[in-house]
Design an enzyme around this catalytic site. Sequence first.
Site, short mmCIF file in Angstrom:
data_model
loop_
_atom_site.label_atom_id
_atom_site.label_comp_id
_atom_site.label_asym_id
_atom_site.label_seq_id
_atom_site.Cartn_x
_atom_site.Cartn_y
_atom_site.Cartn_z
N ARG A 171 -3.21 8.76 5.41
CA ARG A 171 -2.18 8.02 4.66
C ARG A 171 -2.04 8.66 3.28
O ARG A 171 -3.05 8.97 2.64
CB ARG A 171 -2.63 6.57 4.53
CG ARG A 171 -1.70 5.63 3.77
CD ARG A 171 -2.29 4.22 3.84
NE ARG A 171 -1.39 3.19 3.37
CZ ARG A 171 -1.48 2.59 2.18
NH1 ARG A 171 -2.43 2.92 1.32
NH2 ARG A 171 -0.64 1.64 1.85
N GLU B 101 -5.05 -1.02 4.44
CA GLU B 101 -5.94 -0.71 3.32
C GLU B 101 -7.15 -1.62 3.46
O GLU B 101 -6.99 -2.84 3.57
CB GLU B 101 -5.28 -1.01 1.96
CG GLU B 101 -4.18 -0.07 1.56
CD GLU B 101 -3.71 -0.32 0.12
OE1 GLU B 101 -4.46 -0.90 -0.68
OE2 GLU B 101 -2.57 0.05 -0.17
N GLU C 53 2.50 -2.85 -0.73
CA GLU C 53 2.04 -4.21 -1.07
C GLU C 53 3.14 -4.97 -1.79
O GLU C 53 3.03 -5.29 -2.97
CB GLU C 53 0.76 -4.17 -1.91
CG GLU C 53 -0.41 -3.57 -1.17
CD GLU C 53 -1.73 -3.69 -1.91
OE1 GLU C 53 -1.74 -3.69 -3.16
OE2 GLU C 53 -2.78 -3.78 -1.23
#
Length: 392
Positions: free
Chosen positions: A76, A295, A166
Amino acid sequence: MHSTHLLGVATWLVGLAATTPTNDGHDAFFYKGHDLSSLKMLEDGDSKAVFVDTARNNATRRADEILADGGMNGVRLRLWVDPIPGQYDLSYVLALASRFHRAGQAIYLNYHFSDTWADPQHNNAPAAWPTTLEPLAGTLRAYVNDTLHAFDTAGIPLALVSLGNEIRHGMLWPLGQADVDIEPAAARVANFTGLATLYAAARRGFDDFVSTSSNIDHRQRPAVMLHMDNGWNATLQERWFGALTATGLVTPADWDVLGFSFYPFYGTNATFENLAKTLDWAARSFPGTPLHVVETDWPARCDGEDAPALSEPSIEIGAAGQTAWVRRVEAIVRGVVGGVGRGIWYWEPAWLNNTSLGSACQDAVLFDQDWSQYPRVTGYSRSSVDMFLDSV
Ligand SMILES: *[C@@H]1O[C@H](CO)[C@@H](O)[C@H](O)[C@H]1NC(C)=O
Ligand SMILES: *[C@@H]1O[C@H](CO)[C@@H](O)[C@H](O)[C@H]1NC(C)=O
Ligand SMILES: *[C@@H]1O[C@H](CO)[C@@H](O)[C@H](O)[C@H]1NC(C)=O
Ligand SMILES: *[C@@H]1O[C@H](CO)[C@@H](O)[C@H](O)[C@H]1NC(C)=O
Ligand SMILES: *[C@@H]1O[C@H](CO)[C@@H](O)[C@H](O)[C@H]1NC(C)=O
Ligand SMILES: *[C@@H]1O[C@H](CO)[C@@H](O)[C@H](O)[C@H]1NC(C)=O
Ligand SMILES: *[C@@H]1O[C@H](CO)[C@@H](O)[C@H](O)[C@H]1NC(C)=O
């Protein structure tokens, strides 16, 4: 124990087979990835980081080679718009993505849509972008199309693309700010129209790319991800997705995959049980949508006055605990109703000069650090580099 080199090659071949030809997020490939965004900076900067494989007589190897032998099949990478040169800008990310693609890793591009960090506490729109909504949406749409073409032109296929990072408090502030927990003083952010307009524009930019790429047909396109944090709070997710879709500007067809952050440091309610509840809610609300924990990490060291309470105190602090945490999370993801759990991604396991990884613990990376040759740094692999081997 470390895998042999042959096993590494076999994992790579299996990865290739499972990601082609269909990679729209609906295949059954299970991602076991690491976010390695900072690695090139660490290797190229003053620290000239060197990594050592303690399972191979302290051989010097690249961090990603050690992690690939430990079961990693995807990387990522975060992309910033116009940062200080060399910090996660397009050429930096293209260089890393190209290297990891050649090494057989699936690539997950993590758009921040900002010149710097984007998360619930920071999410400023790029400084040079328009400051009214429709022009901003147009710039965002063109940016997504252009940057995806840059990867395509460089011959780097993307497996996953998250539109924002996020985005619980929205993205591209102030116009895209949004929140379901409204303080009376901040009623403006109860309005999800700006965020929905911008998310939809980013999605259109993705579709522009798909329709103009000569390398991609619709069966091979990357999967579009929407990424939220607090993956343990189902109430939040339910209210938030309700507010977003109530605008009528974004529907579940605008994402292929959902990603959730899940950290043990920021609240004791971040339990395995609550993660499972959230994923179950998502699987039932959006049937067939693949789910990832995108995450996560666990400390190797967490003591002293500022040490936070960890959400799963039964997991020990240290390398064995890092592996135990990840295996429990992986088992929860794999166990989601309908079999839609598709991946787990560890955040920044090799960031030797930023080991707290944003937490109040001292160290959540997967390498011991030796600074005796300062400013040079050497990272010695911990047993947890193998966290993705023989899981569940
Ligand atoms: C880590 O090292 C890189 C390269 O030397 C440097 O750019 C970066 O600022 C350092 N980060 C921290 C947290 O010290
Ligand atoms: C690897 O290096 C560490 C740190 O210098 C040392 O303690 C350890 O004995 C070395 N292991 C081998 C097999 O040489
Ligand atoms: C919500 O935000 C949009 C876009 O900024 C604006 O056009 C609209 O008037 C706002 N709605 C309310 C009720 O404030
Ligand atoms: C998307 O980018 C391609 C390649 O640069 C370009 O040909 C196309 O016109 C763009 N699409 C839109 C809608 O701007
Ligand atoms: C979960 O989210 C809801 C809605 O945002 C919020 O009101 C609640 O405080 C959150 N729970 C915890 C434990 O933070
Ligand atoms: C966490 O959840 C428990 C119930 O499981 C609840 O009693 C507690 O208040 C929650 N903590 C916070 C900070 O909301
Ligand atoms: C170290 O990581 C934290 C957490 O994400 C970040 O806020 C900080 O900017 C990083 N430091 C550097 C120098 O990049």
